[in-house]
Design a protein around this motif. Structure first.
Motif, PDB file in Angstrom:
ATOM      1  N   GLY A   1     -58.938   0.810 -15.815  1.00  0.00           N
ATOM      2  CA  GLY A   1     -58.187   0.888 -14.570  1.00  0.00           C
ATOM      3  C   GLY A   1     -57.520   2.220 -14.319  1.00  0.00           C
ATOM      4  O   GLY A   1     -56.597   2.315 -13.505  1.00  0.00           O
ATOM      5  N   ALA A   2     -57.963   3.256 -14.987  1.00  0.00           N
ATOM      6  CA  ALA A   2     -57.352   4.578 -14.818  1.00  0.00           C
ATOM      7  C   ALA A   2     -57.854   5.255 -13.541  1.00  0.00           C
ATOM      8  O   ALA A   2     -58.973   5.009 -13.100  1.00  0.00           O
ATOM      9  N   GLY A   3     -57.039   6.122 -12.984  1.00  0.00           N
ATOM     10  CA  GLY A   3     -57.425   6.902 -11.810  1.00  0.00           C
ATOM     11  C   GLY A   3     -57.455   6.092 -10.537  1.00  0.00           C
ATOM     12  O   GLY A   3     -56.947   4.966 -10.468  1.00  0.00           O
ATOM     13  N   GLU A   4     -58.074   6.675  -9.518  1.00  0.00           N
ATOM     14  CA  GLU A   4     -58.167   6.014  -8.217  1.00  0.00           C
ATOM     15  C   GLU A   4     -59.602   5.934  -7.696  1.00  0.00           C
ATOM     16  O   GLU A   4     -59.864   5.307  -6.680  1.00  0.00           O
ATOM     17  N   ALA A   5     -60.532   6.562  -8.395  1.00  0.00           N
ATOM     18  CA  ALA A   5     -61.928   6.552  -7.965  1.00  0.00           C
ATOM     19  C   ALA A   5     -62.596   5.227  -8.343  1.00  0.00           C
ATOM     20  O   ALA A   5     -62.267   4.630  -9.381  1.00  0.00           O
ATOM     21  N   PRO A   6     -63.525   4.739  -7.512  1.00  0.00           N
ATOM     22  CA  PRO A   6     -64.255   3.514  -7.862  1.00  0.00           C
ATOM     23  C   PRO A   6     -65.074   3.712  -9.136  1.00  0.00           C
ATOM     24  O   PRO A   6     -65.659   4.776  -9.345  1.00  0.00           O
ATOM     25  N   PHE A   7     -65.106   2.693  -9.977  1.00  0.00           N
ATOM     26  CA  PHE A   7     -65.885   2.746 -11.217  1.00  0.00           C
ATOM     27  C   PHE A   7     -67.351   2.472 -10.914  1.00  0.00           C
ATOM     28  O   PHE A   7     -67.692   1.469 -10.294  1.00  0.00           O
ATOM     29  N   ALA A   8     -68.215   3.358 -11.377  1.00  0.00           N
ATOM     30  CA  ALA A   8     -69.653   3.172 -11.237  1.00  0.00           C
ATOM     31  C   ALA A   8     -70.152   2.232 -12.330  1.00  0.00           C
ATOM     32  O   ALA A   8     -69.490   2.069 -13.365  1.00  0.00           O
ATOM     33  N   PRO A   9     -71.315   1.601 -12.137  1.00  0.00           N
ATOM     34  CA  PRO A   9     -71.840   0.699 -13.164  1.00  0.00           C
ATOM     35  C   PRO A   9     -72.026   1.349 -14.537  1.00  0.00           C
ATOM     36  O   PRO A   9     -71.914   0.666 -15.556  1.00  0.00           O
ATOM     37  N   ASP A  10     -72.281   2.665 -14.563  1.00  0.00           N
ATOM     38  CA  ASP A  10     -72.479   3.348 -15.846  1.00  0.00           C
ATOM     39  C   ASP A  10     -71.233   4.057 -16.346  1.00  0.00           C
ATOM     40  O   ASP A  10     -71.295   4.841 -17.292  1.00  0.00           O
ATOM     41  N   ALA A  11     -70.077   3.774 -15.744  1.00  0.00           N
ATOM     42  CA  ALA A  11     -68.826   4.391 -16.194  1.00  0.00           C
ATOM     43  C   ALA A  11     -68.455   3.883 -17.585  1.00  0.00           C
ATOM     44  O   ALA A  11     -68.765   2.740 -17.942  1.00  0.00           O
ATOM     45  N   PRO A  12     -67.784   4.706 -18.390  1.00  0.00           N
ATOM     46  CA  PRO A  12     -67.370   4.271 -19.730  1.00  0.00           C
ATOM     47  C   PRO A  12     -66.444   3.054 -19.652  1.00  0.00           C
ATOM     48  O   PRO A  12     -65.561   2.997 -18.793  1.00  0.00           O
ATOM     49  N   THR A  13     -66.669   2.108 -20.535  1.00  0.00           N
ATOM     50  CA  THR A  13     -65.822   0.911 -20.579  1.00  0.00           C
ATOM     51  C   THR A  13     -64.690   1.106 -21.590  1.00  0.00           C
ATOM     52  O   THR A  13     -64.865   1.801 -22.588  1.00  0.00           O
ATOM     53  N   ALA A  14     -63.557   0.479 -21.299  1.00  0.00           N
ATOM     54  CA  ALA A  14     -62.393   0.572 -22.187  1.00  0.00           C
ATOM     55  C   ALA A  14     -61.426  -0.539 -21.829  1.00  0.00           C
ATOM     56  O   ALA A  14     -60.393  -0.306 -21.187  1.00  0.00           O
ATOM     57  N   PRO A  15     -61.732  -1.782 -22.217  1.00  0.00           N
ATOM     58  CA  PRO A  15     -60.896  -2.919 -21.830  1.00  0.00           C
ATOM     59  C   PRO A  15     -59.453  -2.776 -22.323  1.00  0.00           C
ATOM     60  O   PRO A  15     -59.210  -2.271 -23.411  1.00  0.00           O
TER      61      PRO A  15
ATOM     62  N   ALA B   1     -48.010  -4.463  -5.865  1.00  0.00           N
ATOM     63  CA  ALA B   1     -48.627  -3.581  -4.873  1.00  0.00           C
ATOM     64  C   ALA B   1     -49.317  -2.367  -5.483  1.00  0.00           C
ATOM     65  O   ALA B   1     -49.932  -1.588  -4.765  1.00  0.00           O
ATOM     66  N   ASP B   2     -49.213  -2.193  -6.809  1.00  0.00           N
ATOM     67  CA  ASP B   2     -49.819  -1.004  -7.427  1.00  0.00           C
ATOM     68  C   ASP B   2     -51.081  -1.322  -8.222  1.00  0.00           C
ATOM     69  O   ASP B   2     -51.535  -0.512  -9.023  1.00  0.00           O
ATOM     70  N   GLN B   3     -51.657  -2.489  -7.995  1.00  0.00           N
ATOM     71  CA  GLN B   3     -52.988  -2.808  -8.486  1.00  0.00           C
ATOM     72  C   GLN B   3     -53.911  -2.884  -7.271  1.00  0.00           C
ATOM     73  O   GLN B   3     -53.635  -3.630  -6.327  1.00  0.00           O
ATOM     74  N   ILE B   4     -54.985  -2.099  -7.288  1.00  0.00           N
ATOM     75  CA  ILE B   4     -55.878  -2.010  -6.135  1.00  0.00           C
ATOM     76  C   ILE B   4     -57.284  -2.453  -6.511  1.00  0.00           C
ATOM     77  O   ILE B   4     -57.817  -2.047  -7.547  1.00  0.00           O
TER      78      ILE B   4
ATOM     79  N   ARG C   1     -52.479  -7.117 -19.998  1.00  0.00           N
ATOM     80  CA  ARG C   1     -52.380  -5.990 -19.067  1.00  0.00           C
ATOM     81  C   ARG C   1     -53.511  -6.065 -18.045  1.00  0.00           C
ATOM     82  O   ARG C   1     -54.647  -6.342 -18.383  1.00  0.00           O
ATOM     83  N   ARG C   2     -53.178  -5.811 -16.792  1.00  0.00           N
ATOM     84  CA  ARG C   2     -54.170  -5.794 -15.720  1.00  0.00           C
ATOM     85  C   ARG C   2     -54.534  -4.357 -15.364  1.00  0.00           C
ATOM     86  O   ARG C   2     -53.672  -3.482 -15.383  1.00  0.00           O
ATOM     87  N   PRO C   3     -55.794  -4.101 -15.008  1.00  0.00           N
ATOM     88  CA  PRO C   3     -56.170  -2.751 -14.578  1.00  0.00           C
ATOM     89  C   PRO C   3     -55.457  -2.393 -13.272  1.00  0.00           C
ATOM     90  O   PRO C   3     -55.412  -3.209 -12.348  1.00  0.00           O
ATOM     91  N   ALA C   4     -54.895  -1.204 -13.194  1.00  0.00           N
ATOM     92  CA  ALA C   4     -54.259  -0.760 -11.951  1.00  0.00           C
ATOM     93  C   ALA C   4     -55.312  -0.430 -10.903  1.00  0.00           C
ATOM     94  O   ALA C   4     -55.115  -0.657  -9.704  1.00  0.00           O
ATOM     95  N   ASN C   5     -56.443   0.087 -11.355  1.00  0.00           N
ATOM     96  CA  ASN C   5     -57.530   0.449 -10.456  1.00  0.00           C
ATOM     97  C   ASN C   5     -58.738  -0.433 -10.724  1.00  0.00           C
ATOM     98  O   ASN C   5     -59.409  -0.287 -11.742  1.00  0.00           O
ATOM     99  N   SER C   6     -58.989  -1.360  -9.814  1.00  0.00           N
ATOM    100  CA  SER C   6     -60.156  -2.240  -9.946  1.00  0.00           C
ATOM    101  C   SER C   6     -61.206  -1.927  -8.891  1.00  0.00           C
ATOM    102  O   SER C   6     -62.084  -2.750  -8.612  1.00  0.00           O
ATOM    103  N   ARG C   7     -61.117  -0.748  -8.304  1.00  0.00           N
ATOM    104  CA  ARG C   7     -62.134  -0.340  -7.331  1.00  0.00           C
ATOM    105  C   ARG C   7     -63.468  -0.188  -8.051  1.00  0.00           C
ATOM    106  O   ARG C   7     -63.534   0.402  -9.129  1.00  0.00           O
TER     107      ARG C   7
END
Length: 282
Positions: free
Chosen positions: A102-116, A172-175, A245-251
């Motif tokens: 959930g780091a950053g603000e960019a949408p995660f691509a299918p091949d983005a590194p995972t880190a639960p 309001a800070d989880q998107i 913990r919930r990801p802040a960025n779920s885009r």
């Protein structure tokens, strides 16, 4: 015949409404805490494709029971995928945005590194890795913020609390993208049928509702559509602590779904449909 693991969950419920010719297995016939029994059902029934719509979805409970969650979310789909690979049957596995940090603000691509960030995300990632390792024809469909007129979900909770209270505090800070269960069910069927014809479409895909919003904004739309005057007060995640913990960025970047002729569903229209089904909107 398409075989579906799951009967009572949100996506499985929608699948039953959409796929009358499919075979559905509930816990009484296929308990995911017994991966071998699930695999055995595939051998016996010999379907044309398998969709796993069953999972451990209690995110906070998984923190205290990670081993059990990992059997259901990890070992069971891996066992299913292994049999499907052996028999040449396409396998569709539903996964989650929780495999990311959930780091950053960019949408995660299918091949983005995972880190639960927690046990639930780790258990689902084990399932993903097991499905890929099986080496068969498959699609891993990551989705987020599932809602419908069925089961327990954010929309139904907001509708209930909004009718009881004058004000609610919502993070309001989880998107992310709220995703209608019906659209997920339709996507699973489309993907399963496409994989039967074109195994080259094997891979990992993202599917979430549009546009991306905060939980607070989602809640505000629910209140507006339901005709409820309950005010939504925005709070940070730190003001609403939970065991997991919930990801802040779920885009999530969903562009590759065009391979199946699919695009992101409008969650606002789906919210209206769910509220109508619940009898809130005439």
């Amino acid at each position: 015949m398409i075989l579906v693991f799951g009967k009572t969950g949100q996506v499985a419920t929608e699948l039953q409404a959409l796929a009358s010719g499919a075979r559905f297995l509930g816990r009484d016939e296929a308990d995911l805490s017994n991966p071998e029994a699930c695999a055995a059902q595939i051998r016996v029934l010999g379907p044309a494709a398998v969709i796993n719509a069953a999972a451990w979805t209690a995110v906070d409970k998984a923190e205290a029971e990670e081993a059990a969650a990992t059997v259901v979310n990890g070992a069971a789909p891996a066992a299913m995928a292994a049999v499907c690979a052996e028999l040449g049957i396409p396998f569709v596995q539903i996964s989650t945005d929780y495999v990311f940090d959930g780091a950053g603000e960019a949408p995660f691509a299918p091949d983005a590194p995972t880190a639960p960030l927690g046990a639930y995300g780790r258990s689902k990632l084990v399932g993903e890795e097991g499905v890929r390792a099986a080496g068969g024809v498959h699609a891993i469909l990551r989705t987020s913020w599932v809602f419908s007129a069925h089961g327990a979900n954010f929309l139904k909770t907001m509708r209930r609390l909004g009718a009881e209270r004058e004000r609610l505090t919502v993070v309001a800070d989880q998107i992310g993208g709220p995703t209608p269960a019906r659209a997920i069910a339709e996507a699973c069927l489309t993907i399963a049928q496409a994989l039967i014809v074109d195994p080259a479409k094997t891979g990992t895909y993202h599917f979430s509702g549009a546009p991306d919003v905060s939980w607070a904004a989602f809640a505000r739309e629910i209140m507006a559509q339901a005709g409820l005057s309950c005010a939504i007060e925005e709070i940070p995640t730190s003001a609403y602590p939970t065991p997991a913990r919930r990801p802040a960025n779920s885009r999530m970047a969903c562009e590759t779904l065009s391979a199946f002729g699919l695009s992101r569903p409008d969650w606002r229209a789906a919210t209206r449909e769910a509220l109508t089904e619940l009898g809130t909107i005439a």
